[in-house]
Design an enzyme around this catalytic site. Structure first.
Site, mmCIF file in Angstrom:
data_model
loop_
_atom_site.group_PDB
_atom_site.id
_atom_site.type_symbol
_atom_site.label_atom_id
_atom_site.label_comp_id
_atom_site.label_asym_id
_atom_site.label_seq_id
_atom_site.Cartn_x
_atom_site.Cartn_y
_atom_site.Cartn_z
ATOM 1 N N SER A 1 -9.649 -1.264 7.307
ATOM 2 C CA SER A 1 -9.091 -1.051 5.968
ATOM 3 C C SER A 1 -8.374 -2.236 5.337
ATOM 4 O O SER A 1 -8.055 -2.189 4.154
ATOM 5 C CB SER A 1 -8.143 0.145 5.980
ATOM 6 O OG SER A 1 -8.884 1.332 5.838
ATOM 7 N N LYS B 1 0.858 -1.179 0.000
ATOM 8 C CA LYS B 1 0.000 0.000 0.000
ATOM 9 C C LYS B 1 0.903 1.241 0.000
ATOM 10 O O LYS B 1 1.975 1.226 0.616
ATOM 11 C CB LYS B 1 -0.857 -0.073 1.275
ATOM 12 C CG LYS B 1 -1.969 0.938 1.414
ATOM 13 C CD LYS B 1 -2.777 0.625 2.688
ATOM 14 C CE LYS B 1 -3.919 1.591 2.926
ATOM 15 N NZ LYS B 1 -4.714 1.233 4.123
ATOM 16 N N SER C 1 -9.607 1.250 3.182
ATOM 17 C CA SER C 1 -8.781 2.048 2.316
ATOM 18 C C SER C 1 -7.734 1.246 1.531
ATOM 19 O O SER C 1 -7.178 1.768 0.571
ATOM 20 C CB SER C 1 -8.071 3.121 3.138
ATOM 21 O OG SER C 1 -7.228 2.526 4.100
HETATM 22 N N1 GLN Z 1 -12.837 3.207 6.501
HETATM 23 C C1 GLN Z 1 -12.396 3.629 7.801
HETATM 24 C C2 GLN Z 1 -12.149 5.106 7.795
HETATM 25 O O1 GLN Z 1 -12.516 5.730 6.857
HETATM 26 C C3 GLN Z 1 -11.184 2.865 8.201
HETATM 27 C C4 GLN Z 1 -9.973 3.332 7.527
HETATM 28 C C5 GLN Z 1 -8.775 2.515 7.898
HETATM 29 O O2 GLN Z 1 -8.879 1.457 8.499
HETATM 30 N N2 GLN Z 1 -7.624 3.039 7.543
HETATM 31 O O3 GLN Z 1 -11.632 5.663 8.701
#
Ligand code: GLN
Length: 442
Positions: free
Chosen positions: A144, A45, A120
């Site tokens: 994420s 990532k 994400s």
């Molecule tokens: N989707 C969640 C957020 O928007 C989690 C994001 C993550 O785990 N980095 O914060």
């Protein structure tokens, strides 16, 4: 990777990967002892600091950034001969559940390119689902790793908080951020955990790893294991197909000798609200370092120091980062600290207690990974609240620091993830049970 550019899973391909592969070939021919992952390609990532590519976190503010050092996880993988071939797309700074918050454009879901891959770590999940790589690295602050794994039909592991060093990974919410693998099989994820986990002198939050290997071994028998199916995650807002898949998994587990019963965790309904107070608070602080001076984007229009800060941040951050910085700054401000930040911390303690109580009775908890299957591109990105709801089944695991994994359910249509959760430090048991569940779902 070149043949799958349309999915936009990849931001940059490594220019040194082939040289590294050739070097390993040479070592192989010379009969040298090779690392455990010699020649295995992987994708990181783009919030992992890496030496030979840019590190952008999919944000314009870091577009020109090249890291002066590598993350511990990358170093450990490379030391075992793994080869990073590319950097994957993400929601900018890992804020999001669809990759639509990437400043460089969204990733498309391999199961249906009109849909999001989740986020994400959507680029990482898509890369694995497309077969571009054996495994990919993700980060999980509220889901994420697990949620995109569920949306794309791959395995996603969120280890116990502190088990994997975060040195050299762009911080989001430091009290919850973890690093983990996305892979095709549970054992692949376990092998990556074997190589990456354990104490790191550069990250004071790291903990000792299990002395025994996470990978290999026989799948654990589920006979006699107690599994609690989280009632609150099967309620309103959960798609019928998702519910059916989790019920099917529960039946297969019961058939294999596990004792599965419904458990209620009444405070998990508060977890999402708690998360969206505490995490913006933490990330607003973490993002303060982007000042337009030390690295990254610096505004060409600025005429003074103050303007450098203001314009560089205004030009560099996207809407979602700005929204979260404002929420975070607000909940930390003196007049509102007690009402929001402190209260959310109390809710977090409540959650920790509730999970601890549940784990006195159950070896594992079971639930959907996400309430729905992958939604359409553009469906939720104008409505932050409905986007935030797609993390409703994952955030509590982060708030309590536990370990969780998403395993694909055997479905024909859009992928569905089954989430298995273990208490802190229960990663080895979790992976053993996950291997067994993976076979039951095959
Ligand atoms: N989707 C969640 C957020 O928007 C989690 C994001 C993550 O785990 N980095 O914060």
């Amino acid at each position: 990777i070149a043949a799958h550019e349309d999915y936009h899973a990849i931001l940059e391909v490594s220019a040194v990967a082939l040289d590294r592969a050739r070097a390993i070939d040479t070592q192989l021919k010379a009969g040298k002892k090779l690392g455990r992952l010699a020649g295995i390609p992987y994708i990181a990532k783009d919030n992992f600091l890496t030496a030979h590519t840019h590190t952008t976190a999919s944000s314009n503010i870091l577009k020109p950034f090249k890291a002066p050092y590598q993350s511990t996880v990358i170093e450990r993988l490379e030391a075992e001969g793994a080869i990073m071939v590319a950097k994957a797309n993400l929601d900018a700074f890992a804020h999001g559940s669809s990759t639509e918050n990437s400043d460089f454009g969204p990733t498309k879901n391999p199961a249906d390119p009109t849909r999001v891959p989740g986020g994400s770590s959507g680029g990482s999940a898509t890369a694995v689902a497309l077969g571009l790589t054996c495994f990919a690295l993700g980060t999980d602050t509220g889901g994420s790793i697990r949620q995109p794994a569920a949306f794309t039909g791959v395995v996603g592991l969120k280890p116990t908080y502190g088990l994997v060093s975060r040195y050299g990974v762009i911080a989001m919410g430091s009290s919850v951020d973890v690093i983990g693998p996305l892979a095709n099989r549970v054992n692949d994820a376990a092998l990556v955990l074997d190589v990456t986990s354990g104490k790191d002198i550069h990250d004071a939050t790291t903990i000792e790893r299990d002395p025994q290997a996470y990978a290999g071994g026989k799948p654990q028998t589920l006979k006699g294991k107690k599994i609690g199916l989280i009632k609150e995650y099967m309620g309103e807002g959960t798609e019928a197909a998702v519910k059916a898949s989790v019920e099917d998994a529960a039946q297969r587990l019961a058939k294999a000798g596990a004792k599965v019963e419904e458990v209620s965790l009444p405070s998990v309904d508060l977890a999402l609200a708690c998360y969206y107070v505490l995490i913006p608070a933490e990330l607003s602080s973490n993002l303060a370092r982007h000042d337009g001076i030390r690295y990254g984007h610096s505004s060409k229009q600025a005429q003074s120091l103050a303007q450098t800060y203001l314009l560089s941040r205004d030009e560099g951050f996207g809407d979602e980062a700005k929204r979260r910085i404002m929420i975070g700054t607000y909940v930390l401000s003196s007049g509102y600290y007690d009402a929001y930040y402190k209260k959310a911390q109390k809710v977090r303690t409540l959650l920790i207690r509730e999970f601890a109580l549940a784990f006195k009775k159950y070896d594992f908890l079971l639930s959907p990974t996400a309430p729905t299957t992958a939604f359409k591109l553009g469906e939720k990105n104008q409505d932050p609240l409905s986007m935030y709801m797609s993390d409703v089944d994952t955030v509590a695991v982060n708030m309590v620091g536990a370990a969780g994994i998403s395993i694909p359910a055997p479905v024909k249509g859009l992928p569905i993830g089954i989430q298995l959760i273990a208490p802190q430090h229960g990663d080895r048991a979790l992976l053993g049970a996950a291997k067994a569940l993976e076979e039951l779902l095959a």
